[in-house]
Design an enzyme around this catalytic site. Structure first.
Site, PDB file in Angstrom:
ATOM      1  N   GLU A 148       0.805  -1.224   0.000  1.00  0.00           N
ATOM      2  CA  GLU A 148       0.000   0.000   0.000  1.00  0.00           C
ATOM      3  C   GLU A 148       0.843   1.281   0.000  1.00  0.00           C
ATOM      4  OE1 GLU A 148      -2.942  -0.145   3.115  1.00  0.00           O
ATOM      5  OE2 GLU A 148      -4.189  -1.524   1.986  1.00  0.00           O
ATOM      6  N   GLU A 319      -6.398  -7.780  -0.615  1.00  0.00           N
ATOM      7  CA  GLU A 319      -6.891  -7.882   0.763  1.00  0.00           C
ATOM      8  C   GLU A 319      -8.387  -7.622   0.726  1.00  0.00           C
ATOM      9  OE1 GLU A 319      -4.803  -5.271   3.481  1.00  0.00           O
ATOM     10  OE2 GLU A 319      -2.858  -5.800   2.638  1.00  0.00           O
TER      11      GLU A 319
HETATM   12  C1  GAL Z   1      -4.200  -2.631   5.030  1.00  0.00           C
HETATM   13  C2  GAL Z   1      -2.775  -3.152   5.142  1.00  0.00           C
HETATM   14  C3  GAL Z   1      -2.697  -4.417   5.964  1.00  0.00           C
HETATM   15  C4  GAL Z   1      -3.524  -4.280   7.206  1.00  0.00           C
HETATM   16  C5  GAL Z   1      -4.952  -3.974   6.822  1.00  0.00           C
HETATM   17  C6  GAL Z   1      -5.901  -3.898   7.982  1.00  0.00           C
HETATM   18  O1  GAL Z   1      -4.205  -1.259   4.834  1.00  0.00           O
HETATM   19  O2  GAL Z   1      -2.256  -3.412   3.877  1.00  0.00           O
HETATM   20  O3  GAL Z   1      -1.367  -4.671   6.285  1.00  0.00           O
HETATM   21  O4  GAL Z   1      -2.995  -3.280   8.007  1.00  0.00           O
HETATM   22  O5  GAL Z   1      -4.961  -2.738   6.178  1.00  0.00           O
HETATM   23  O6  GAL Z   1      -7.209  -3.574   7.562  1.00  0.00           O
END
Ligand code: GAL
Length: 651
Positions: A148, A319
């Site tokens: 990110e 994710e």
């Molecule tokens: C994203 C990040 C992850 C984790 C996640 C939690 O922004 O890439 O590592 O922190 O959020 O929601």
């Protein structure tokens, strides 16, 4: 933009968080659930190199071997978002510096400045080692660069490293300081520089710094991220040819040009947290309550379309929210079934992979309140059942490529920067304007492509241009050839590349397409809506109003006679920002004029086509019934759509 791969499921896993005895059983459980990809190592630098030059890769090798034995493929991430303590102590000036001039400290993540040459070298070194060790490993199918980019507000850094790189960047852009002074308008307030060595970063000024300097600083910062990413890509390609290289971008994140960075990647990726994003949106409280457990019905869809475009048709969700979060204003539970619904929405837009964040909730450290597919003790959480259902659903579906849509919406990072630098009224937010237009198209059941200024407009019947202050020559050339309906929002063509008002006045070069000149702009508080009557409907606009001089009679006027919308052939110019219902009505009129296959959807329902399949999703808190012809062939679900329900029909 096409994509015909069979959708797959993945999960984010942190082997370094668990005793290695758990790895085989975790991998077996993933496999049994239907997960075929596991994403690892993005924050593991301190375990890969606990001391300078002392590499400890055995554990990762062991994990990759276990994955390969089970036919689980790996997305290997570069560990560069978390430089270890020894490295920061070795070169403390690699830390990013915020706008107030304070360096950030070690103790969380992303504590690096993109411009720092020493840090870049360290990244190259660790990556070369990793590439040599694992580039050819059987399990490694893809690489994720970093994590990110820009999260936690880290694109703009006001460090010495940034200052010196900014000076070099300006020198090569302008060549001579006189040209820069002219472009920035530095005669104003005696801001003139005598050489590039004198240039300052645009922070800590007494009042507003030059908007042109700010815009260049944002362009420069965007280019630094691109360079940083490219260094990683080059090493990965060298040691791991043929693997997909991608990055996990974020939602509503505008601080660097993603189209530009994606030129170096094989595919785009993004991280979808619908409930967290909703809390950050500028929407009414009642909207936030209605979609509290589902997320905004258009927010994720917009990003799916955006990243499909950034990735030239290839994109993954790296994710996916699996349950409650820990970082939003409040963190409610998704509706039962919502994780399944989000997953299908992504596949409907062409995602190749949906990967859940994370396999097991961590019982320690910063994210211990963030759900995973499993509880901290390993028991399956609610989302596990939904993933199981997704796997069963996928057996029922066969997939075609995502074809081009009929409608396109222009999205431009430079436009976001320009409007952020000079909002001219606190309610003018580029992303909100864009989403309003996107929503209008999607509520008609249309598929939408999100495009950059470089894209050809040939496939489209409707093109929407939300506020685009700087119109690039190549886009103007495409507009000249475009034969469908064009809808242009206010502030388009209002600035030159140097951030000045164009000599012919706004909308600048667009006057070639529609004869009108904007001679005054007003920004207005929310409490002063502009009432409009049009086609026997009562509507309103708000926050922005332009005074236009034109030989054309406006086709929409405010109740007090102000010109709101102008039309010249198929080119429509909005001199105000319509609220949603008026925008819906305008877009619907254009879609009807183009004879597009529209299906006006109920408030909470959204639809998306993928090849021969048409999907329907219910984001609302109430069940809904689809009004489809009796002969409809249902592939998944039926006409009754419960909350979080998904129905798929044969087109
Ligand atoms: C994203 C990040 C992850 C984790 C996640 C939690 O922004 O890439 O590592 O922190 O959020 O929601």
């Amino acid at each position: 933009m096409s994509n015909i791969s069979i959708p797959r499921l993945g999960v984010c896993y942190y082997p370094e968080h668990w005793h290695k005895e758990k790895w085989p059983t975790d991998l077996d459980a993933m496999h049994a659930l239907g997960i075929r990809l596991v994403r690892v190592a993005e924050f593991a630098w301190s375990r890969l190199e606990p001391n300078a030059g002392q590499y400890r890769f055995e554990w990762l090798k062991e994990f990759l071997d276990l994955a390969a034995e089970r036919q689980v493929s790996v997305i290997l991430c570069t560990p560069t978002p978390t430089p270890p303590k020894w490295l920061v102590d070795q070169m403390p000036d690699m830390l990013p510096v915020d706008e107030t001039g304070s360096p950030k400290k070690f103790g969380s993540r992303r504590h690096y400045c993109f411009s720092h040459k020493g840090y870049r070298k360290e990244c190259e070194r660790i990556l070369t080692q990793l590439g040599q060790a694992f580039g050819a490993h059987l399990a490694v199918e893809a690489w994720q660069t970093n994590n990110e980019y820009g999260c936690h507000n880290t694109i703009l850094s006001y460090s010495q490293a940034a200052l010196s790189a900014f000076r070099d960047w300006l020198q090569s852009k302008y060549g001579s300081i006189e040209i820069l002074n002219r472009a920035w308008g530095n005669v104003f307030w005696s801001m003139e520089y005598r050489s590039f060595k004198e240039i300052e970063l645009p922070n800590l000024t007494v009042t507003r710094p030059s908007p042109s300097a700010l815009l260049d600083f944002m362009r420069f910062s965007s280019a630094q991220v691109k360079e940083f990413n490219r260094l990683q890509v080059e090493i990965i390609r060298k040691y791991s040819p043929g693997r997909t290289i991608l990055h996990n971008f974020m939602g509503r994140f505008l601080d660097f040009d993603h189209f530009d960075l994606c030129e170096d990647l094989d595919a785009a990726g993004w991280d979808s947290y619908p409930l967290g994003f909703l809390t950050q949106m500028k929407v009414t409280e009642s909207h936030k309550l209605r979609y509290l457990r589902a997320g905004d019905p258009d927010f994720s869809a917009f990003h799916h379309d955006l990243y499909r475009s950034c990735g030239h048709g290839r994109w993954w969700v790296l994710e996916q929210q699996p349950g409650t979060l820990d970082w939003a204003t409040y963190n409610p539970s998704p509706h039962a079934g919502m994780v399944r619904c989000w997953t299908h929405e992504a596949f409907a837009h062409g995602a190749e992979v949906v990967s859940y964040f994370r396999w097991r909730q961590a019982p320690f450290a910063q994210e211990q309140m963030h759900a995973g597919l499993n509880l901290p003790n390993g028991e399956p959480d609610q989302a596990t059942n939904e993933v199981r259902q997704v796997v069963r659903d996928l057996i029922e579906l066969s997939f075609d490529a995502v074809g081009p849509a009929n409608a396109a919406i222009l999205f431009d990072y430079e436009a976001a920067w320009t409007l952020q630098i000079q909002p001219q009224g606190s309610d003018f937010d580029y992303f909100d304007v864009v989403l309003r237009f996107y929503r209008a198209l999607r509520r008609l059941g249309l598929n939408v492509d999100v495009i950059s200024q470089r894209e050809s407009l040939d496939p489209y019947r409707i093109v929407v241009v939300p506020s685009l202050p700087i119109v690039r020559d190549e886009f103007l050339a495409s507009l000249r050839k475009f034969t469908g309906h064009l809808l242009i929002a206010p502030r388009t063509g209002s600035k030159t590349c140097d951030f000045q008002i164009p000599p012919e006045l706004p909308p600048g070069c667009l006057q070639e397409l529609i004869p009108l000149v904007v001679v005054r702009v007003e920004s207005l508080p929310e409490a002063v809506p502009i009432s409009v009557s049009w086609n026997s409907g009562r509507y309103a606009c708000g926050s922005w109003l332009e005074h236009v001089r034109s030989p054309i009679e406006p086709f929409i006027r405010s109740d007090d006679g102000h010109g709101i919308a102008y039309r010249h052939g198929k080119i429509n110019y909005l001199a105000a920002l319509p609220y949603q219902t008026l925008l819906d009505a305008i877009v619907q009129e254009l879609a009807r004029a183009e004879e597009l296959p529209i299906e006006v959807l109920p408030d909470d329902i959204r639809a998306r086509d993928r090849g021969h399949l048409r999907y329907y999703f219910n984001y609302g808190p109430q069940p809904a019934t689809l009004q489809l012809p009796p002969q409809t062939k249902y592939v998944l679900g039926g006409p009754e759509l419960p909350t979080a329900g998904v129905t798929v029909i044969q087109r």
